[in-house]
Motif scaffolding. Sequence first.
Motif, PDB file in Angstrom:
ATOM      1  N   GLU A 165      -7.245  49.762 -18.572  1.00  0.00           N
ATOM      2  CA  GLU A 165      -6.913  51.313 -18.359  1.00  0.00           C
ATOM      3  C   GLU A 165      -9.020  51.834 -17.927  1.00  0.00           C
ATOM      4  N   HIS A 166      -8.604  53.342 -16.827  1.00  0.00           N
ATOM      5  CA  HIS A 166      -9.529  53.473 -16.545  1.00  0.00           C
ATOM      6  C   HIS A 166      -9.766  54.983 -17.582  1.00  0.00           C
ATOM      7  N   ARG A 167     -10.883  54.675 -17.926  1.00  0.00           N
ATOM      8  CA  ARG A 167     -11.080  56.088 -18.414  1.00  0.00           C
ATOM      9  C   ARG A 167     -12.046  56.881 -18.075  1.00  0.00           C
ATOM     10  N   LEU A 168     -11.906  58.592 -18.967  1.00  0.00           N
ATOM     11  CA  LEU A 168     -13.495  59.399 -18.564  1.00  0.00           C
ATOM     12  C   LEU A 168     -14.306  58.853 -19.544  1.00  0.00           C
ATOM     13  N   VAL A 169     -15.410  58.873 -19.443  1.00  0.00           N
ATOM     14  CA  VAL A 169     -16.876  58.936 -20.551  1.00  0.00           C
ATOM     15  C   VAL A 169     -17.534  60.083 -20.615  1.00  0.00           C
ATOM     16  N   GLU A 198     -16.838  56.086  -1.542  1.00  0.00           N
ATOM     17  CA  GLU A 198     -15.852  57.160  -0.614  1.00  0.00           C
ATOM     18  C   GLU A 198     -15.454  58.172  -1.586  1.00  0.00           C
ATOM     19  N   PRO A 199     -15.122  58.918  -1.910  1.00  0.00           N
ATOM     20  CA  PRO A 199     -14.485  59.519  -2.930  1.00  0.00           C
ATOM     21  C   PRO A 199     -12.451  59.583  -2.731  1.00  0.00           C
ATOM     22  N   ILE A 204     -10.021  58.720 -10.210  1.00  0.00           N
ATOM     23  CA  ILE A 204     -10.852  60.215 -11.330  1.00  0.00           C
ATOM     24  C   ILE A 204     -10.185  60.907 -10.181  1.00  0.00           C
ATOM     25  N   PHE A 205     -10.390  60.402  -8.327  1.00  0.00           N
ATOM     26  CA  PHE A 205     -10.314  61.183  -7.061  1.00  0.00           C
ATOM     27  C   PHE A 205      -8.750  62.287  -6.940  1.00  0.00           C
ATOM     28  N   VAL A 238     -20.028  63.347 -17.050  1.00  0.00           N
ATOM     29  CA  VAL A 238     -19.543  62.519 -17.196  1.00  0.00           C
ATOM     30  C   VAL A 238     -19.254  61.938 -16.624  1.00  0.00           C
ATOM     31  N   SER A 239     -18.346  60.331 -16.920  1.00  0.00           N
ATOM     32  CA  SER A 239     -17.802  59.450 -15.923  1.00  0.00           C
ATOM     33  C   SER A 239     -16.936  58.997 -15.873  1.00  0.00           C
ATOM     34  N   ALA A 240     -16.537  57.845 -15.214  1.00  0.00           N
ATOM     35  CA  ALA A 240     -15.228  57.048 -14.985  1.00  0.00           C
ATOM     36  C   ALA A 240     -15.339  55.926 -15.138  1.00  0.00           C
TER      37      ALA A 240
END
Length: 294
Positions: A165-169, A198-199, A204-205, A238-240
């Motif tokens: 799972e990709h999560r916000l940190v 690249e965004p 997250i984008f 923050v990061s992802a």
Amino acid sequence: MLERFHLEVLAAIKEQGTLTQAAESLNLSQSALSHSIKKLEGQLKTPVWQKEGRSLRLTNAGEQILTLANRVLPQFKHTEHLLRQIATGEMGSLRIGMECHPCYQWLLKVIEPYLEKWPNVDIDVKQEFQFGGLGALHSFEIDILVTPDPLYKPSLSFIPVFDYEHRLVVASSHPLAAQAAVLPEQLAGEVLFTYPVEPERLDIFSQFLNPAKCTVKRHKTIETTEIMLQMVAAGRGVSALPGWLVDEFAQKMPIKSLRFGEQGINKQIFLGVRKGEEHISYLSDFITQAQGIA
């Protein structure tokens, strides 16, 4: 009519620029090289290069041959390398390209037991492909590509090895740390740290902020995972990142991870290989071992 030699000549001309340098790079005389191409031009009934002073410029026909050379010559070299290994009793080599920047810790867990089981296989990890390795796999520069974002092509196979799972940190002291999940609009005032990708390729984008027509206050890129998480722990932004990676660092750093929305962002890590090579014994076993380590 076209032979491998012609492909090598055109590739050398493009790379070296002059007939003299091209002949030297191929260990040929200028006359032998020139005679061979003149014979080819006679068969094709069209020139493949034109002289411009001391330099040579490929014609449209020459450029077409060069395109074929760029595609075929690496395959020749790769196959010849494998055949030399077979002839000398070597097992082979495994060149791994990383397109998953945070996957190095996971890869180390795979490589350690693999090296014990396959002592005659050399392993090389190509870091320069961590942000764009599909071309390297296709052009035989690497043998396996570790990626969370497969781009399916007829000549390639992508095998899933584990889910995450990709999560916000966020920092443990961050106001969002008390929540189990975050909403897109809650990141409007945040500084976002990501790898230099690249965004449009960042989940997250593409899967969270853009669909909600939201964005962050500022987007900064950092190449090193440890530095990125130190910045997050210090409350700088923050990061992802993959949840499994955050869990490892959370044992020694004041950080916490949150789900992206109610559904979260669920991902997989894939191993990309060229079709037909997934059955090579030492490559196949690497895939099997990788699938056993989540």
